[in-house]
Enzyme design. Structure first.
Site, PDB file in Angstrom:
ATOM      1  N   LYS A  80       0.821  -1.222   0.000  1.00 36.87           N
ATOM      2  CA  LYS A  80       0.000   0.000   0.000  1.00 36.87           C
ATOM      3  C   LYS A  80       0.851   1.267   0.000  1.00 36.87           C
ATOM      4  CE  LYS A  80      -0.738   0.482   4.991  1.00 36.87           C
ATOM      5  NZ  LYS A  80      -1.753   0.652   6.045  1.00 36.87           N
ATOM      6  N   ASP A  81       2.152   1.152   0.351  1.00 31.08           N
ATOM      7  CA  ASP A  81       3.039   2.318   0.350  1.00 31.08           C
ATOM      8  C   ASP A  81       3.524   2.691  -1.054  1.00 31.08           C
ATOM      9  OD1 ASP A  81       2.884   2.574   3.095  1.00 31.08           O
ATOM     10  OD2 ASP A  81       4.746   1.482   3.495  1.00 31.08           O
ATOM     11  N   ARG A 128      -8.542   8.453   3.814  1.00 29.91           N
ATOM     12  CA  ARG A 128      -9.543   7.424   3.492  1.00 29.91           C
ATOM     13  C   ARG A 128     -10.278   6.981   4.757  1.00 29.91           C
ATOM     14  NH1 ARG A 128      -9.119   2.198   4.395  1.00 29.91           N
ATOM     15  NH2 ARG A 128      -6.918   2.502   4.917  1.00 29.91           N
ATOM     16  N   ARG A 129      -9.531   6.682   5.808  1.00 31.48           N
ATOM     17  CA  ARG A 129     -10.172   6.261   7.061  1.00 31.48           C
ATOM     18  C   ARG A 129     -11.023   7.380   7.651  1.00 31.48           C
ATOM     19  NH1 ARG A 129      -4.624   3.406   9.048  1.00 31.48           N
ATOM     20  NH2 ARG A 129      -4.948   1.381   8.049  1.00 31.48           N
ATOM     21  N   ARG A 146       0.653  10.277  13.736  1.00 33.55           N
ATOM     22  CA  ARG A 146       1.696   9.638  12.927  1.00 33.55           C
ATOM     23  C   ARG A 146       2.525   8.734  13.821  1.00 33.55           C
ATOM     24  NH1 ARG A 146       4.276  11.859   8.804  1.00 33.55           N
ATOM     25  NH2 ARG A 146       5.300   9.828   8.803  1.00 33.55           N
ATOM     26  N   ARG A 152       1.474   4.798  17.710  1.00 29.66           N
ATOM     27  CA  ARG A 152       0.073   5.197  17.547  1.00 29.66           C
ATOM     28  C   ARG A 152      -0.813   4.601  18.644  1.00 29.66           C
ATOM     29  NH1 ARG A 152      -1.180   4.224  11.304  1.00 29.66           N
ATOM     30  NH2 ARG A 152       0.830   3.171  11.223  1.00 29.66           N
ATOM     31  N   CYS A 238      -1.645   7.180  -2.964  1.00 30.71           N
ATOM     32  CA  CYS A 238      -1.626   6.361  -1.740  1.00 30.71           C
ATOM     33  C   CYS A 238      -2.435   6.987  -0.620  1.00 30.71           C
ATOM     34  CB  CYS A 238      -0.188   6.175  -1.251  1.00 30.71           C
ATOM     35  SG  CYS A 238       0.920   5.449  -2.452  1.00 30.71           S
TER      36      CYS A 238
END
Length: 290
Positions: A80-81, A128-129, A146, A152, A238
């Site tokens: 996904k990166d 997106r989240r 971050r 996190r 991304c």
């Protein structure tokens, strides 16, 4: 044959992913590997929100430079990166493993998402989240956070959050999935394209391409290629609001996607033959555009 040098980010999760790939290479090809840790721009600047970085690939650029200079033989990434528009010098040779691609909530009190108190503060670094959370509950206050997974998680306490949203795959690989309070269905939060997948990236002229391609998981490769194609056709990066989820079953593809258009979250789904995944990805992206 000499040891293959694997370049990747220097985090606990990245090291686990490198170990997965190195074991696979050893078991399948009989070749030893060594890890070359590389700091990326995204790792160095931990204060800026991911959506504020001007260029794509904030977690891969420095690793690709190491490939170009032949300091490493292959790169291992969370797929996904990787930007969906890749530099012509590079190629994804294999997708070796895909964990559960869904997103999860880890909450302060262990309660589920819909049991969080009104106006609860939820941490995430993903647009997106954020879009999906607000679509599910417009009272949720999204706080930008971050850092690696452990950082996190610690911010639930240090920043007074009611919870954080993370990738299920990352928590599973770190053996932290016992902290999960709620698993979001793909209809609730559509995963990031390629989420949960580990990939191998090489130079297009790499002498190791043909042997490394032998550890490719065909289904994981098709699923993630499909998801990345939809992202590409929609012109997303991304860190866009676009979510795409694809699953395969024998010769069939079943896919679901969503994106924010104006102030509305638009969703679409499609199914068809695996052999037609390129045209199906194009159709699904057009369904979201119309």
């Amino acid at each position: 044959m000499k040891k293959l040098r694997i370049g990747a980010r220097d985090s606990r999760l990245s090291r686990i992913q490198v170990d997965i790939v190195a074991r696979k290479i050893k078991q399948t090809l009989g070749i030893e590997c060594e890890f070359v840790p590389i700091k990326t721009k995204g790792d160095i600047d931990k204060t800026k929100s991911l959506k504020d970085f001007k260029s794509p690939g904030v977690f891969v650029k420095e690793i690709e430079l190491a490939l170009l200079s032949r300091e490493i033989d292959l790169a291992v990434h969370s797929l996904k990166d990787l930007p969906c528009e890749m530099d012509s010098n590079f190629e994804i040779i294999a997708v070796v493993e895909r964990e559960d691609p869904r997103d999860v909530l880890v909450s302060k009190d262990g309660v589920g998402f819909y049991q969080l108190k009104p106006n609860a503060k939820v941490g995430t670094s993903s647009l997106r989240r954020e879009v999906h959370l607000k679509n599910l509950r417009d009272d949720i206050q999204v706080v930008n956070i971050r850092g690696n997974i452990e950082t996190r998680l610690s911010k639930i306490e240090s920043e007074g959050l009611d919870g954080v949203v993370l990738a299920y795959a990352a928590l599973k690989r770190l053996n932290l999935d016992s902290y999960v309070s709620y698993i979001f269905d793909v209809n609730e939060i559509t995963p990031c394209p390629g989420q949960g997948a580990i990939c191998i990236e090489c130079l297009k002229d790499s002498p190791y391409k043909s042997i490394l391609s032998k550890i490719n998981d065909t289904d994981a490769y098709i699923q993630t290629q499909f998801e990345r194609l939809v992202l590409k056709f929609l012109g997303g990066g991304c860190h866009s609001s676009i979510g795409v989820f694809c699953k395969t079953d024998q010769d069939k593809i079943y896919a679901f996607a969503s994106l924010l258009r104006g102030d509305k979250l638009v969703k679409a789904s499609i199914e068809g033959d695996k052999a037609d995944f390129l045209s199906l990805a194009n159709k699904l992206s057009n369904m979201l555009k119309s």
